[in-house]
Motif scaffolding. Structure first.
Motif, PDB file in Angstrom:
ATOM      1  N   ALA A   1       0.841  -1.209   0.000  1.00  0.00           N
ATOM      2  CA  ALA A   1       0.000   0.000   0.000  1.00  0.00           C
ATOM      3  C   ALA A   1       0.870   1.250   0.000  1.00  0.00           C
ATOM      4  O   ALA A   1       0.581   2.225  -0.709  1.00  0.00           O
ATOM      5  N   VAL A   2       1.961   1.217   0.769  1.00  0.00           N
ATOM      6  CA  VAL A   2       2.882   2.362   0.807  1.00  0.00           C
ATOM      7  C   VAL A   2       3.449   2.615  -0.591  1.00  0.00           C
ATOM      8  O   VAL A   2       3.515   3.744  -1.071  1.00  0.00           O
ATOM      9  N   LYS A   3       3.833   1.514  -1.269  1.00  0.00           N
ATOM     10  CA  LYS A   3       4.406   1.648  -2.620  1.00  0.00           C
ATOM     11  C   LYS A   3       3.403   2.261  -3.597  1.00  0.00           C
ATOM     12  O   LYS A   3       3.756   3.077  -4.447  1.00  0.00           O
TER      13      LYS A   3
ATOM     14  N   VAL B   1       0.949   4.323  -2.939  1.00  0.00           N
ATOM     15  CA  VAL B   1       0.816   5.761  -2.657  1.00  0.00           C
ATOM     16  C   VAL B   1       2.026   6.526  -3.202  1.00  0.00           C
ATOM     17  O   VAL B   1       1.883   7.587  -3.821  1.00  0.00           O
ATOM     18  N   ILE B   2       3.219   5.962  -3.018  1.00  0.00           N
ATOM     19  CA  ILE B   2       4.440   6.626  -3.496  1.00  0.00           C
ATOM     20  C   ILE B   2       4.416   6.755  -5.019  1.00  0.00           C
ATOM     21  O   ILE B   2       4.761   7.795  -5.578  1.00  0.00           O
ATOM     22  N   ALA B   3       3.983   5.666  -5.697  1.00  0.00           N
ATOM     23  CA  ALA B   3       3.918   5.705  -7.167  1.00  0.00           C
ATOM     24  C   ALA B   3       2.926   6.780  -7.616  1.00  0.00           C
ATOM     25  O   ALA B   3       3.196   7.546  -8.556  1.00  0.00           O
ATOM     26  N   ALA B   4       1.772   6.847  -6.925  1.00  0.00           N
ATOM     27  CA  ALA B   4       0.758   7.862  -7.266  1.00  0.00           C
ATOM     28  C   ALA B   4       1.318   9.270  -7.036  1.00  0.00           C
ATOM     29  O   ALA B   4       1.136  10.176  -7.859  1.00  0.00           O
ATOM     30  N   ALA B   5       2.042   9.444  -5.925  1.00  0.00           N
ATOM     31  CA  ALA B   5       2.637  10.751  -5.615  1.00  0.00           C
ATOM     32  C   ALA B   5       3.686  11.124  -6.666  1.00  0.00           C
ATOM     33  O   ALA B   5       3.776  12.278  -7.094  1.00  0.00           O
ATOM     34  N   GLY B   6       4.457  10.127  -7.110  1.00  0.00           N
ATOM     35  CA  GLY B   6       5.476  10.363  -8.138  1.00  0.00           C
ATOM     36  C   GLY B   6       4.868  10.824  -9.445  1.00  0.00           C
ATOM     37  O   GLY B   6       5.368  11.764 -10.086  1.00  0.00           O
ATOM     38  N   ASN B   7       3.745  10.191  -9.831  1.00  0.00           N
ATOM     39  CA  ASN B   7       3.051  10.593 -11.068  1.00  0.00           C
ATOM     40  C   ASN B   7       2.522  12.022 -10.962  1.00  0.00           C
ATOM     41  O   ASN B   7       2.628  12.817 -11.893  1.00  0.00           O
ATOM     42  N   LEU B   8       1.943  12.326  -9.798  1.00  0.00           N
ATOM     43  CA  LEU B   8       1.400  13.684  -9.591  1.00  0.00           C
ATOM     44  C   LEU B   8       2.522  14.724  -9.622  1.00  0.00           C
ATOM     45  O   LEU B   8       2.356  15.812 -10.175  1.00  0.00           O
ATOM     46  N   LYS B   9       3.667  14.367  -9.040  1.00  0.00           N
ATOM     47  CA  LYS B   9       4.805  15.300  -9.008  1.00  0.00           C
ATOM     48  C   LYS B   9       5.290  15.585 -10.437  1.00  0.00           C
ATOM     49  O   LYS B   9       5.656  16.707 -10.770  1.00  0.00           O
ATOM     50  N   ARG B  10       5.271  14.532 -11.257  1.00  0.00           N
ATOM     51  CA  ARG B  10       5.736  14.699 -12.636  1.00  0.00           C
ATOM     52  C   ARG B  10       4.780  15.593 -13.434  1.00  0.00           C
ATOM     53  O   ARG B  10       5.195  16.426 -14.226  1.00  0.00           O
ATOM     54  N   GLU B  11       3.466  15.404 -13.171  1.00  0.00           N
ATOM     55  CA  GLU B  11       2.469  16.194 -13.910  1.00  0.00           C
ATOM     56  C   GLU B  11       2.397  17.645 -13.405  1.00  0.00           C
ATOM     57  O   GLU B  11       2.128  18.564 -14.167  1.00  0.00           O
ATOM     58  N   ASN B  12       2.598  17.815 -12.080  1.00  0.00           N
ATOM     59  CA  ASN B  12       2.504  19.169 -11.485  1.00  0.00           C
ATOM     60  C   ASN B  12       3.769  19.478 -10.690  1.00  0.00           C
ATOM     61  O   ASN B  12       3.746  19.469  -9.456  1.00  0.00           O
ATOM     62  N   PRO B  13       4.887  19.757 -11.377  1.00  0.00           N
ATOM     63  CA  PRO B  13       6.160  19.925 -10.655  1.00  0.00           C
ATOM     64  C   PRO B  13       6.158  21.077  -9.655  1.00  0.00           C
ATOM     65  O   PRO B  13       6.927  21.075  -8.698  1.00  0.00           O
TER      66      PRO B  13
END
Length: 384
Positions: A336-338, A340-352
């Motif tokens: 579950a932690v992984k 969330v991290i993957a989702a956060a990484g995608n969001l960071k890439r889309e909205n730096p």
């Protein structure tokens, strides 16, 4: 395939010293960048130990890591970003090992704190991987541009046991609760050695003929196999499998090119696990350090406040597991932690430029809210 990868690593290593790190990492394929960086790191750490210059190399490494993180904030292609994420995960571990060596004032390249690490050496046009007194040839298997596992102290100890077992031509048998990284650690060690690893989920339907086919393929290709849930196989079948594995291991120990595997007369169930256990080195896996894993993963995605964000994610899951109701479909472990991290990484890439706290909060909600029951949702939302 193998010659191409060996040649490419050779050419990349020739220019690694004179090319700025931020340029060099984007000039070569991901697998070559990671193997080359680890070879460069090993050479410089040993030079630092010999010339009493570890501290200055540590400072150089910190500057290089800052440069890599700066690259993540620039305009990169999707492939370049993948390369950087995997590389940063490896480089952060290399930095932590180096910091430990500096603190311990290591003064010899033969000290255990150094030789217990996976070290890469370019020796007479071949890449070698060493761990303690064991040396392995780099496999030159084309791995593609894949991510890498965050290496924690638990992973390090697991690698140490597994490489020692491989050196003596034994298998490894990691055991422990679900979600502790048994399969992932095995897969990542195969990546570190550039060897193909076939992961197979066992069931009680498996018979010794099917396993025999597996072993034939492994013996002829040199690949590794990771048998997940091995203990699900029937006890009668396991006894025969032990005989099959014994044949292969004996052939390896005596370094013969060809061997004939005999299917033994069925030996009954009394001798089972012992005759199988003797062929594998046990590795006890416990719960890994979630916060450290989350921190390094977020760091590799370009989060500047990774430590604080990792603490927030793991605390949220800890509170959730303690305070929410117990449901079969709830999972607050590493998987579950992984996610969330993957989702956060995608969001960071889309909205730096978006606030990092907002990104993490949104990732936590996106992943968790759909699976919570109504009553738990009130509790979960109340945490904010």
């Amino acid at each position: 395939m193998r010659n191409t990868i060996r040649e490419t690593i050779s050419i990349a290593l020739k220019v690694i010293e004179e090319t700025p790190k931020t340029k060099w990492v984007l000039d070569w394929p991901g697998q070559v960048v990671i193997a080359g960086s680890q070879t460069y790191w090993t050479a410089h750490v040993e030079k630092g130990i010999r010339e009493r210059g570890l501290k200055s190399y540590y400072n150089t490494m910190l500057k290089q890591l800052d440069g890599l993180r700066g690259l993540l904030k620039s305009k990169l292609t999707r492939v370049e970003r993948e390369v950087m994420s995997a590389l940063i995960v490896i480089e952060v571990h290399a930095r932590d090992v180096l910091q430990n060596l500096v603190e311990l004032k290591v003064s010899s390249v033969n000290e255990f704190d150094w030789i217990s690490q996976l070290r890469y050496y370019w020796v007479v046009d071949e890449l070698k991987v060493r761990a303690v007194n064991a040396e392995f040839n780099y496999g030159y298997e084309y791995l593609g541009n894949s991510g890498r596992l965050v290496i924690t102290p638990l992973t390090d100890r697991c690698y140490l046991t597994l490489t020692g077992a491989l050196h003596l031509k034994f298998g490894g048998a990691p055991a422990g609760p679900a979600g502790t990284g048994k399969t992932e650690t095995t897969k990542d060690l195969a990546k570190a050695f550039a060897i193909q690893c076939v992961v197979f989920n066992c069931s009680d339907q498996l018979d010794f003929k099917a396993m025999g086919k597996f072993f034939k393929g492994l013996a002829s290709s040199g690949a590794w196999a990771c048998f997940d849930e091995f203990n699900r196989i029937d006890i009668e079948v396991l006894s025969v499998i032990a005989q099959q594995i014994t044949t292969i291991q004996k052939a390896q120990m005596s370094r013969v090119e060809k061997f004939v595997a005999m299917n033994p007369g069925y030996a009954g169930r009394t001798e089972l696990p012992d005759n199988l256990k003797a062929l594998f080195r046990p590795v006890a896996m416990m719960v890994p350090d979630y916060t450290l894993i989350a921190e390094i993963s977020l760091f590799s995605y370009g989060f500047s406040d990774a430590k604080l964000m990792a603490g927030k994610i793991t605390t949220t899951f800890k509170l959730s597991s303690e305070q929410l109701s117990s449901q079969d479909h709830y999972d607050f472990g590493m998987r579950a932690v992984k996610t969330v991290i993957a989702a956060a990484g995608n969001l960071k890439r889309e909205n730096p430029d978006m606030d990092e706290k907002q990104i993490v909060l949104r990732a936590l909600k996106d992943v968790n809210v759909p699976k919570f029951l109504r009553d738990d949702l009130k509790l979960f939302n109340g945490k904010w």
